[in-house]
Design a protein around this motif. Structure first.
Motif, short mmCIF file in Angstrom:
data_model
loop_
_atom_site.label_atom_id
_atom_site.label_comp_id
_atom_site.label_asym_id
_atom_site.label_seq_id
_atom_site.Cartn_x
_atom_site.Cartn_y
_atom_site.Cartn_z
N MET A 1 1.09 -1.40 -0.25
CA MET A 1 0.01 0.54 0.04
C MET A 1 0.32 1.13 -0.08
O MET A 1 1.90 1.47 0.83
N ASN A 2 0.69 2.39 -0.79
CA ASN A 2 1.52 3.83 -0.74
C ASN A 2 0.34 4.54 -0.78
O ASN A 2 0.96 5.65 -1.72
N ASP A 3 -0.57 4.85 -0.85
CA ASP A 3 -1.84 5.44 -0.53
C ASP A 3 -0.37 6.66 0.68
O ASP A 3 -1.29 7.65 0.68
N TYR B 1 5.38 3.64 0.47
CA TYR B 1 4.43 5.42 1.00
C TYR B 1 5.41 5.93 0.28
O TYR B 1 6.31 6.12 0.19
N ASN B 2 4.98 7.62 0.61
CA ASN B 2 5.43 8.78 -0.09
C ASN B 2 5.62 9.55 1.06
O ASN B 2 4.45 9.35 2.17
N ILE C 1 -3.68 15.57 -4.72
CA ILE C 1 -3.80 14.82 -3.89
C ILE C 1 -5.06 14.82 -2.85
O ILE C 1 -5.66 14.06 -3.14
N ALA D 1 -8.64 13.66 -4.41
CA ALA D 1 -9.67 13.24 -3.67
C ALA D 1 -10.67 12.66 -3.25
O ALA D 1 -11.59 14.27 -3.36
N HIS E 1 -3.78 9.92 4.18
CA HIS E 1 -4.05 9.74 3.14
C HIS E 1 -5.35 10.38 2.29
O HIS E 1 -6.26 10.08 2.19
N ASN E 2 -5.01 10.54 1.03
CA ASN E 2 -5.55 10.89 0.82
C ASN E 2 -6.45 12.38 0.93
O ASN E 2 -5.98 13.41 1.75
#
Length: 311
Positions: A1-3, A29-30, A235, A239, A58-59
């Motif tokens: 998961m990379n959100d 992740y970022n 982002i 979103a 996250h978004n």
């Protein structure tokens, strides 16, 4: 998961807590590198004023305080939980003690004569005054980070000896056989001390503690992808909007769904975040706020350590 997007800077001890946790979860992740001192306009666009580091995104959801971030991350991955049910009280209370009291000890050591001199040698001279001023403003109006260096120097060998004894008799982790949130919270405080050459010798002479420290450090930070702040804001803005319901809203202290409130830390970094209350759980609240740059975002806080004030 990379959100997930972690807004941090490398020298932040609380960010190290979350980086190591993401490493434990083998996460992709970022990361966004943020300024060490104010102003932080890109981050404030997301948080509404919360100034502590790190922040997890996250978004459209913005998570403040590593206590809440750790739970959010833990729930997203199938790796063994760091919140073992049989240690619910022990691990959480110990983690809270570390994040508040033990970190105050570590911060006081960083500002001790030896610690501060080591800091001065690592950064440009013109940055020193700006950093001191920023941290003084962070303490204004709060009760946290008020420990003096002499007190910290008296306390640290007591705590280190206690850690050494417990790890020797009940290790390999702080609470026994399984890693828990307590390990991550204690680790980041000792990491902060260890990274300062002026006070790092204080950690010497505790072989079991050293072995534990190196074991946690070896977990690493997972897989990071660096993005800039503009991309993170985009982002959030683009979103899908969240849907919130009164049905899942827990009424506590008379606060109801949609109330306009401000949320303020109890200890330090006293900067209110204002919005409409849309999430209320036993130990989590979130407010909806509209930012002219980031658009509609939802800023989440734990209840412990924060005040909710009606506007």
């Amino acid at each position: 998961m990379n959100d997930f997007i972690l807004h941090h800077y490398d020298a932040s001890p609380f960010a190290e807590k979350i980086r190591i946790l993401l490493g434990y979860k083998n996460a992709r992740y970022n990361v966004v590198n943020i300024p060490i001192i104010m102003p932080k306009p890109d981050l404030v666009a997301l948080t509404g004023g919360y100034r502590k580091t790190p922040v997890l995104q996250h978004n459209k959801h913005i998570y403040c305080d590593t206590r809440l971030m750790a739970r959010v991350i833990d729930e997203q991955f199938s790796t063994q939980s760091i919140f073992p049910k049989e240690l619910s009280l022990t691990s959480n209370i110990l983690a809270q003690w570390a994040d508040q009291h033990l970190f105050s000890v570590a911060a006081a050591l960083a500002f001790s004569p030896a610690g501060f001199e080591a800091f001065r040698q690592r950064v440009p001279e013109k940055f020193v005054a700006a950093f001191v001023d920023d941290r003084a403003k962070m303490r204004e109006g709060g009760t946290g980070l008020s420990m003096d260096a002499n007190t910290a120097l008296q306390l640290i060998p007591i705590y280190l000896q206690q850690f050494e004894q417990q790890l020797s008799n009940a290790g390999p982790y702080v609470c026994g056989e399984h890693i828990s949130i307590a390990d991550f919270s204690i680790y980041h405080c000792l990491w902060f001390i260890n990274n300062n050459a002026g006070v790092s010798p204080l950690l010497e002479g505790y072989p079991n503690l050293k072995q534990w420290f190196e074991m946690i450090k070896a977990i690493g930070h997972g897989s990071q992808t660096h993005i800039d702040a503009t991309a993170a804001i985009d982002i959030a803005r683009l979103a899908q909007k969240g849907v919130f319901s009164k049905d899942n809203f827990l009424v506590i202290n008379g606060f109801t769904f949609g109330d306009r409130v401000e949320i303020v830390p109890n200890d330090y970094g006293i900067a209110p975040v204002i919005g409409k209350l849309v999430v209320s759980k036993t130990d989590e609240v979130a407010i909806k706020r509209i930012d002219e740059i980031a658009g509609e975002v939802y800023v989440h806080f734990p209840r412990v350590g924060y005040k909710i004030i009606a506007i």
